[in-house]
Design a protein around this motif. Structure first.
Motif, PDB file in Angstrom:
ATOM      1  N   HIS A  13    -104.927 -51.067 -55.439  1.00  0.00           N
ATOM      2  CA  HIS A  13    -104.318 -52.438 -56.336  1.00  0.00           C
ATOM      3  C   HIS A  13    -105.781 -53.210 -55.715  1.00  0.00           C
ATOM      4  O   HIS A  13    -106.258 -53.746 -55.130  1.00  0.00           O
ATOM      5  CB  HIS A  13    -102.850 -52.918 -55.790  1.00  0.00           C
ATOM      6  CG  HIS A  13    -102.442 -54.469 -55.919  1.00  0.00           C
ATOM      7  ND1 HIS A  13    -102.952 -55.498 -55.463  1.00  0.00           N
ATOM      8  CD2 HIS A  13    -101.266 -54.510 -56.903  1.00  0.00           C
ATOM      9  CE1 HIS A  13    -101.944 -56.408 -56.881  1.00  0.00           C
ATOM     10  NE2 HIS A  13    -100.913 -55.944 -57.547  1.00  0.00           N
ATOM     11  N   ARG A  14    -105.901 -54.154 -57.250  1.00  0.00           N
ATOM     12  CA  ARG A  14    -106.781 -55.216 -56.631  1.00  0.00           C
ATOM     13  C   ARG A  14    -107.139 -55.904 -55.785  1.00  0.00           C
ATOM     14  O   ARG A  14    -107.910 -56.712 -55.000  1.00  0.00           O
ATOM     15  CB  ARG A  14    -106.774 -56.228 -58.138  1.00  0.00           C
ATOM     16  CG  ARG A  14    -105.449 -56.969 -58.266  1.00  0.00           C
ATOM     17  CD  ARG A  14    -105.160 -57.556 -60.032  1.00  0.00           C
ATOM     18  NE  ARG A  14    -104.373 -58.049 -60.107  1.00  0.00           N
ATOM     19  CZ  ARG A  14    -103.415 -59.358 -59.209  1.00  0.00           C
ATOM     20  NH1 ARG A  14    -104.477 -59.701 -58.912  1.00  0.00           N
ATOM     21  NH2 ARG A  14    -102.616 -59.510 -60.148  1.00  0.00           N
ATOM     22  N   ARG A  15    -105.833 -56.114 -54.268  1.00  0.00           N
ATOM     23  CA  ARG A  15    -105.250 -57.029 -53.616  1.00  0.00           C
ATOM     24  C   ARG A  15    -105.459 -56.542 -52.448  1.00  0.00           C
ATOM     25  O   ARG A  15    -104.894 -56.929 -51.342  1.00  0.00           O
ATOM     26  CB  ARG A  15    -104.399 -58.328 -53.693  1.00  0.00           C
ATOM     27  CG  ARG A  15    -104.646 -59.054 -54.826  1.00  0.00           C
ATOM     28  CD  ARG A  15    -103.366 -59.811 -55.737  1.00  0.00           C
ATOM     29  NE  ARG A  15    -103.139 -60.651 -54.285  1.00  0.00           N
ATOM     30  CZ  ARG A  15    -101.773 -60.997 -54.219  1.00  0.00           C
ATOM     31  NH1 ARG A  15    -100.536 -60.531 -55.208  1.00  0.00           N
ATOM     32  NH2 ARG A  15    -100.935 -61.825 -53.218  1.00  0.00           N
ATOM     33  N   GLY A  16    -105.392 -55.091 -53.037  1.00  0.00           N
ATOM     34  CA  GLY A  16    -105.231 -54.111 -51.351  1.00  0.00           C
ATOM     35  C   GLY A  16    -105.266 -52.388 -51.779  1.00  0.00           C
ATOM     36  O   GLY A  16    -105.588 -52.112 -52.920  1.00  0.00           O
ATOM     37  N   ALA A  17    -104.068 -52.574 -51.076  1.00  0.00           N
ATOM     38  CA  ALA A  17    -103.376 -50.966 -51.733  1.00  0.00           C
ATOM     39  C   ALA A  17    -101.397 -51.472 -51.753  1.00  0.00           C
ATOM     40  O   ALA A  17    -100.873 -52.249 -50.880  1.00  0.00           O
ATOM     41  CB  ALA A  17    -103.609 -50.181 -50.630  1.00  0.00           C
ATOM     42  N   THR A  18    -100.670 -50.512 -52.412  1.00  0.00           N
ATOM     43  CA  THR A  18     -99.210 -50.496 -52.196  1.00  0.00           C
ATOM     44  C   THR A  18     -98.828 -48.485 -51.761  1.00  0.00           C
ATOM     45  O   THR A  18     -99.322 -48.144 -52.101  1.00  0.00           O
ATOM     46  CB  THR A  18     -98.876 -51.061 -53.794  1.00  0.00           C
ATOM     47  OG1 THR A  18     -99.579 -49.465 -54.538  1.00  0.00           O
ATOM     48  CG2 THR A  18     -98.783 -52.233 -54.720  1.00  0.00           C
ATOM     49  N   VAL A  19     -97.643 -49.781 -51.046  1.00  0.00           N
ATOM     50  CA  VAL A  19     -97.073 -48.509 -50.544  1.00  0.00           C
ATOM     51  C   VAL A  19     -95.314 -47.850 -51.299  1.00  0.00           C
ATOM     52  O   VAL A  19     -95.310 -48.780 -51.488  1.00  0.00           O
ATOM     53  CB  VAL A  19     -96.972 -47.803 -48.886  1.00  0.00           C
ATOM     54  CG1 VAL A  19     -95.937 -49.762 -48.534  1.00  0.00           C
ATOM     55  CG2 VAL A  19     -96.472 -46.825 -48.265  1.00  0.00           C
ATOM     56  N   PRO A  31    -108.693 -45.768 -52.121  1.00  0.00           N
ATOM     57  CA  PRO A  31    -109.231 -44.968 -52.610  1.00  0.00           C
ATOM     58  C   PRO A  31    -108.686 -45.197 -54.033  1.00  0.00           C
ATOM     59  O   PRO A  31    -107.710 -44.923 -54.167  1.00  0.00           O
ATOM     60  CB  PRO A  31    -109.985 -43.946 -52.228  1.00  0.00           C
ATOM     61  CG  PRO A  31    -109.311 -43.130 -51.212  1.00  0.00           C
ATOM     62  CD  PRO A  31    -108.451 -44.655 -50.681  1.00  0.00           C
ATOM     63  N   GLY A  32    -110.068 -45.280 -55.393  1.00  0.00           N
ATOM     64  CA  GLY A  32    -109.465 -44.936 -56.674  1.00  0.00           C
ATOM     65  C   GLY A  32    -109.323 -46.384 -57.521  1.00  0.00           C
ATOM     66  O   GLY A  32    -109.620 -47.319 -56.867  1.00  0.00           O
ATOM     67  N   ILE A  33    -109.134 -46.361 -58.793  1.00  0.00           N
ATOM     68  CA  ILE A  33    -109.380 -47.514 -59.310  1.00  0.00           C
ATOM     69  C   ILE A  33    -107.907 -47.854 -59.227  1.00  0.00           C
ATOM     70  O   ILE A  33    -107.235 -47.632 -59.921  1.00  0.00           O
ATOM     71  CB  ILE A  33    -109.814 -47.030 -60.605  1.00  0.00           C
ATOM     72  CG1 ILE A  33    -111.437 -46.222 -61.208  1.00  0.00           C
ATOM     73  CG2 ILE A  33    -110.329 -48.520 -62.125  1.00  0.00           C
ATOM     74  CD1 ILE A  33    -111.447 -45.863 -62.120  1.00  0.00           C
ATOM     75  N   PRO A  34    -107.864 -49.353 -59.286  1.00  0.00           N
ATOM     76  CA  PRO A  34    -106.321 -50.012 -59.234  1.00  0.00           C
ATOM     77  C   PRO A  34    -106.000 -50.440 -61.158  1.00  0.00           C
ATOM     78  O   PRO A  34    -106.594 -49.819 -61.432  1.00  0.00           O
ATOM     79  CB  PRO A  34    -106.781 -51.210 -58.906  1.00  0.00           C
ATOM     80  CG  PRO A  34    -108.251 -51.463 -58.030  1.00  0.00           C
ATOM     81  CD  PRO A  34    -108.727 -50.398 -58.682  1.00  0.00           C
ATOM     82  N   ARG A  35    -104.307 -49.572 -61.077  1.00  0.00           N
ATOM     83  CA  ARG A  35    -104.235 -49.775 -62.445  1.00  0.00           C
ATOM     84  C   ARG A  35    -103.353 -50.798 -62.010  1.00  0.00           C
ATOM     85  O   ARG A  35    -102.338 -50.256 -61.562  1.00  0.00           O
ATOM     86  CB  ARG A  35    -104.138 -48.544 -62.705  1.00  0.00           C
ATOM     87  CG  ARG A  35    -105.616 -47.418 -63.437  1.00  0.00           C
ATOM     88  CD  ARG A  35    -104.797 -46.257 -63.850  1.00  0.00           C
ATOM     89  NE  ARG A  35    -106.027 -45.359 -63.731  1.00  0.00           N
ATOM     90  CZ  ARG A  35    -105.880 -44.271 -64.174  1.00  0.00           C
ATOM     91  NH1 ARG A  35    -105.171 -43.560 -65.057  1.00  0.00           N
ATOM     92  NH2 ARG A  35    -107.103 -43.949 -64.519  1.00  0.00           N
ATOM     93  N   ASP A  36    -102.792 -51.189 -63.572  1.00  0.00           N
ATOM     94  CA  ASP A  36    -101.377 -52.460 -63.208  1.00  0.00           C
ATOM     95  C   ASP A  36    -100.228 -52.204 -63.645  1.00  0.00           C
ATOM     96  O   ASP A  36    -100.535 -51.054 -64.900  1.00  0.00           O
ATOM     97  CB  ASP A  36    -102.098 -53.995 -64.176  1.00  0.00           C
ATOM     98  CG  ASP A  36    -103.111 -54.469 -63.870  1.00  0.00           C
ATOM     99  OD1 ASP A  36    -102.866 -54.726 -62.644  1.00  0.00           O
ATOM    100  OD2 ASP A  36    -103.847 -55.501 -64.699  1.00  0.00           O
ATOM    101  N   ALA A  37     -99.257 -51.929 -63.177  1.00  0.00           N
ATOM    102  CA  ALA A  37     -98.310 -51.276 -63.568  1.00  0.00           C
ATOM    103  C   ALA A  37     -97.132 -51.864 -64.314  1.00  0.00           C
ATOM    104  O   ALA A  37     -97.821 -53.095 -64.619  1.00  0.00           O
ATOM    105  CB  ALA A  37     -97.489 -51.181 -62.161  1.00  0.00           C
TER     106      ALA A  37
END
Length: 290
Positions: A122-128, A158-164
């Motif tokens: 996520h652009r601000r960290g990570a989502t679980v 890791p990975g490219i953040p993508r807006d849901a």
């Protein structure tokens, strides 16, 4: 997948104390453990207080969001006791979905289970993402399912953040809500969610908020109550949480009838900020005025 069975609902004070003292895992992974609590019943006093605080009528039918309140302790237990790469203190609820195949009734016995099904950058960290299932005694398939997405800020995943994909947020005059300053403490007492961002301006500032913020689950539940009360049959309710709803506040709930249900939004008083957007799919009556 490993299964860890609890013998009783978790203790929130003990879990939060443990979360403060423990360190997040350094592994870029999430645990494949399912936490299970069996042979439970809805607490009638807690259910009544939830209904009074969120605007649902007190009836035998259980409001669609309430099993999430019951299961929240299992979610916290999973995130605290299993090796996640973040601390549960300060995580933010960003999306939620509830689905049930029929109405739930207050006297039914049930099993609950919670597990993590993924993490994303996520652009601000990570989502679980956590999946919760409620199975009624004597029935094999889950009657109620919840999908919760929480943001752990500052986690380098890791990975490219993508807006849901986001739900549409209707605009308009809507119904005015006046949200009191003590709502975070009152809802926390019912739900068990005493995350510091909700209970006090002082503790909220420690996590980057200028004042305490309302629980997303309270806002989502209040919006659903405005759309006709308990879900009396099969239903699906989706929620996107947006701008923090600071306490106290005056906001507007705007609802729009769709072919197969309702879309709605909780907006700031001037309509510029969207605190929450929802989509309800079932046959419902018109929203109740407040």
């Amino acid at each position: 997948m490993d299964t860890r069975e609890l013998t009783a609902p978790p203790s929130f004070p003990a879990l939060y104390a443990r979360s403060v003292l423990s360190r997040p895992s350094r592994r870029l992974d999430f645990p494949r453990t399912r936490v299970v609590l069996r042979d439970q019943r809805f607490d009638s006093g807690r259910l009544t207080e939830f209904c009074r605080l969120t605007g649902f009528p007190v009836r035998d039918e259980v409001p669609l969001p309430f099993p999430q309140v019951v299961a929240f302790g299992l979610q916290v237990d999973l995130m605290v006791r299993e090796p996640f790469p973040f601390s549960v203190v300060g995580v933010l609820h960003v999306q939620q979905e509830f689905e049930q195949t029929r109405a739930l009734h207050a006297g039914e016995r049930f099993d609950l289970s919670v597990r993590a099904v993924g993490m994303l950058p996520h652009r601000r960290g990570a989502t679980v993402e956590l999946r919760t299932e409620l199975t009624v005694a004597g029935e094999r398939a889950p009657v109620w399912t919840g999908r919760s997405s929480y943001l752990a800020r500052g986690v380098d995943w890791p990975g490219i953040p993508r807006d849901a994909a986001r739900l549409d947020a209707p605009a308009g005059e809507g119904t005015v809500w006046r949200v009191p300053a003590d709502l975070g403490r009152r809802y926390g007492a019912v739900s068990g969610d005493v995350n510091p961002v909700h209970v006090s301006p002082l503790t909220a500032r420690a996590f980057g908020f200028r004042r305490a913020i309302a629980h997303g689950m309270w806002t989502a539940s209040r919006a659903l109550a405005d759309l006709g009360g308990p879900a009396l049959g099969a239903a699906r309710y989706e929620v996107d949480f947006g701008s923090p709803l600071y306490l106290p506040s005056t906001v507007r709930h705007v609802a729009r009838r769709e072919a197969d249900g309702w879309s709605s939004a909780v907006r700031s008083r001037d309509g510029e900020k969207v605190h929450l957007a929802t989509r309800l799919r079932r046959e419902v009556t018109a929203p109740r005025g407040r």
